[in-house]
Design an enzyme around this catalytic site. Structure first.
Site, PDB file in Angstrom:
ATOM      1  N   GLU A 177       0.819  -1.219   0.000  1.00  0.00           N
ATOM      2  CA  GLU A 177       0.000   0.000   0.000  1.00  0.00           C
ATOM      3  C   GLU A 177       0.854   1.271   0.000  1.00  0.00           C
ATOM      4  O   GLU A 177       1.274   1.747   1.055  1.00  0.00           O
ATOM      5  CB  GLU A 177      -0.932   0.014   1.223  1.00  0.00           C
ATOM      6  CG  GLU A 177      -1.824   1.259   1.267  1.00  0.00           C
ATOM      7  CD  GLU A 177      -2.758   1.327   2.486  1.00  0.00           C
ATOM      8  OE1 GLU A 177      -2.651   0.475   3.388  1.00  0.00           O
ATOM      9  OE2 GLU A 177      -3.580   2.250   2.526  1.00  0.00           O
ATOM     10  N   LYS A 222      -2.488  -2.048  -3.133  1.00  0.00           N
ATOM     11  CA  LYS A 222      -3.541  -1.187  -2.558  1.00  0.00           C
ATOM     12  C   LYS A 222      -3.147   0.277  -2.764  1.00  0.00           C
ATOM     13  O   LYS A 222      -2.465   0.867  -1.927  1.00  0.00           O
ATOM     14  CB  LYS A 222      -3.708  -1.509  -1.066  1.00  0.00           C
ATOM     15  CG  LYS A 222      -4.691  -0.598  -0.341  1.00  0.00           C
ATOM     16  CD  LYS A 222      -5.117  -1.165   1.001  1.00  0.00           C
ATOM     17  CE  LYS A 222      -5.957  -0.182   1.778  1.00  0.00           C
ATOM     18  NZ  LYS A 222      -6.607  -0.756   2.960  1.00  0.00           N
TER      19      LYS A 222
HETATM   20  C1  5MM Z   1      -7.838   1.594   8.626  1.00  0.00           C
HETATM   21  O1  5MM Z   1      -6.833   2.566   8.473  1.00  0.00           O
HETATM   22  C2  5MM Z   1      -5.529   2.102   8.117  1.00  0.00           C
HETATM   23  C3  5MM Z   1      -4.434   2.865   8.786  1.00  0.00           C
HETATM   24  O2  5MM Z   1      -4.598   2.903  10.114  1.00  0.00           O
HETATM   25  P1  5MM Z   1      -3.498   3.685  10.976  1.00  0.00           P
HETATM   26  O3  5MM Z   1      -3.314   5.045  10.320  1.00  0.00           O
HETATM   27  O4  5MM Z   1      -4.133   3.774  12.287  1.00  0.00           O
HETATM   28  O5  5MM Z   1      -2.253   2.873  10.943  1.00  0.00           O
HETATM   29  C4  5MM Z   1      -5.244   2.415   6.651  1.00  0.00           C
HETATM   30  O6  5MM Z   1      -3.994   1.896   6.243  1.00  0.00           O
HETATM   31  C5  5MM Z   1      -6.291   1.867   5.800  1.00  0.00           C
HETATM   32  O7  5MM Z   1      -6.169   0.470   5.754  1.00  0.00           O
HETATM   33  C6  5MM Z   1      -6.191   2.412   4.392  1.00  0.00           C
HETATM   34  O8  5MM Z   1      -5.719   3.742   4.356  1.00  0.00           O
HETATM   35  C7  5MM Z   1      -7.572   2.389   3.807  1.00  0.00           C
HETATM   36  O9  5MM Z   1      -8.420   3.123   4.636  1.00  0.00           O
HETATM   37  P2  5MM Z   1      -9.270   4.270   4.000  1.00  0.00           P
HETATM   38  O10 5MM Z   1     -10.013   4.865   5.161  1.00  0.00           O
HETATM   39  O11 5MM Z   1      -8.296   5.217   3.344  1.00  0.00           O
HETATM   40  O12 5MM Z   1     -10.160   3.582   2.996  1.00  0.00           O
END
Ligand code: 5MM
Length: 341
Positions: A177, A222
């Site tokens: 990601e 991702k």
């Molecule tokens: C769920 O949020 C993840 C990151 O958490 P932390 O910042 O607490 O480590 C994040 O990596 C998430 O998996 C991705 O960004 C996708 O989440 P969004 O909200 O962007 O769809």
């Protein structure tokens, strides 16, 4: 018998299914709970995630896998069932966030490096034993004046590649990601700047994955969508879809089985509309689906509000968003379906 990485990766991006990102670290989940005036404790975090994972219709039909946080992969539901069993019983795959977060990168003001490589081999082996079959590592790339720099992109790409190689050694599928942020300071960059930066980042990431001998067939990408900054003009759904697909086609090898987007701060409906437009309008060499955190959970969190009597309402809201995104993953979503619901 150990499952093949390639088979797990394909199952993670199966047609009409996507990934629930429920791997908020303690700081992030606290911020989410603050919006519903709920104190974040081990118990409230458990109750919230149990509500999601017990949403039978959503989990069985629309969710291929769930990304967990270290605390959650060890937690048990109120009745003593491990939360990973709830996921498995619904036919979904448990995954785990293994990065230790983005920290300031020495020598590069305004940029970060994601940490967590030390001891990763041992942690991956432990997570495998706890049932994880895929993992996730997020690199964060901001757009601002003079940022990002080549040095920061390179170092983040190298860390992603080292993480991915360690995952495959442990028979765990890496979700790679690299997130180019849509918000941040000032967050007024154009969609074309996002295109250029995303292309640069993805080219660099795939070069590093190659050097690290990562098997592309056994990973999932991702990425962010190619989109305007949060405080800039809003490009049309068609423009976002066209530019995102063009950028991905020029950077992501067809050997990668699937791409699962992050939502990055888009509204729930925008994230769904963009994904659907890409799947409806283009011939794609990989499966294109969702791995949303906020865009899958925001409505459910609000409907639940931390109250046991609202569990069914929270589950309905989650199921609705999961279904809308499942339709988007096959390019068959439309606005009317939102209204009807
Ligand atoms: C769920 O949020 C993840 C990151 O958490 P932390 O910042 O607490 O480590 C994040 O990596 C998430 O998996 C991705 O960004 C996708 O989440 P969004 O909200 O962007 O769809």
């Amino acid at each position: 018998m150990t499952e093949r990485l390639e088979d797990i990766a394909v199952a993670m991006v199966a047609s009409g299914k996507g990934i629930l990102a429920a791997d908020e670290s303690s700081g992030t989940i606290k911020k989410r709970f603050d919006t519903i005036n709920l104190t974040s404790t081990e118990e409230t975090r458990r109750d919230y995630r149990e509500m999601l994972f017990r949403s039978e219709e959503a989990m069985k039909n629309y969710i291929s896998g769930v990304i967990l946080y270290d605390e959650t992969i060890r937690q048990k539901a109120k009745d003593g069932t491990p939360l990973t069993d709830l996921i498995r019983n619904a036919g979904a795959i448990a995954g785990i966030k293994v990065d230790a977060g983005a920290k300031p990168l020495a020598g590069f003001p305004g940029e970060t490096i994601t940490e967590g490589l030390d001891g990763l081999r041992e942690r991956l082996n432990e997570y495998y034993g706890l049932g994880a079959r895929f993992a996730k590592w997020r690199a964060v790339i901001a757009i601002a004046n003079g940022v990002p720099t080549w040095g920061a992109i390179k170092q983040n790409a190298q860390a992603l590649a080292r993480y991915a190689a360690l995952c495959q050694e442990a028979n765990i599928v890496p979700i790679v990601e690299p997130e180019v942020l849509m918000d941040g300071n000032p967050g007024d960059h154009s969609i074309d700047t996002c295109y250029q930066v995303t292309e640069w980042v993805l080219k660099t990431v795939f070069a590093e994955l190659y050097d690290a001998r990562v098997k592309l067939e056994g990973m999932v990408l991702k990425p962010n969508m190619v989109i305007d900054g949060k405080n800039a003009r809003k490009a049309s759904v068609e423009e976002v879809a066209e530019k995102t697909v063009r950028c991905l086609k020029s950077t992501v090898p067809a050997a990668v089985p699937g791409i699962a987007f992050l939502s990055g701060g888009q509204s729930d409906e925008e994230a769904t509309a963009h994904l659907s437009a890409m799947n409806a309008g283009y011939d794609l060499p990989w499966n294109l689906t969702f791995s949303y955190g906020r865009a899958l959970q925001a409505a459910a969190l609000k409907a639940w509000g931390g109250k046991p009597e609202n569990v069914a309402a929270g589950q309905r809201a989650f199921t609705h968003r999961a279904r809308m995104n499942s339709l988007a993953a096959t390019g068959t979503w439309n606005k009317e379906l939102e209204k009807a619901a």
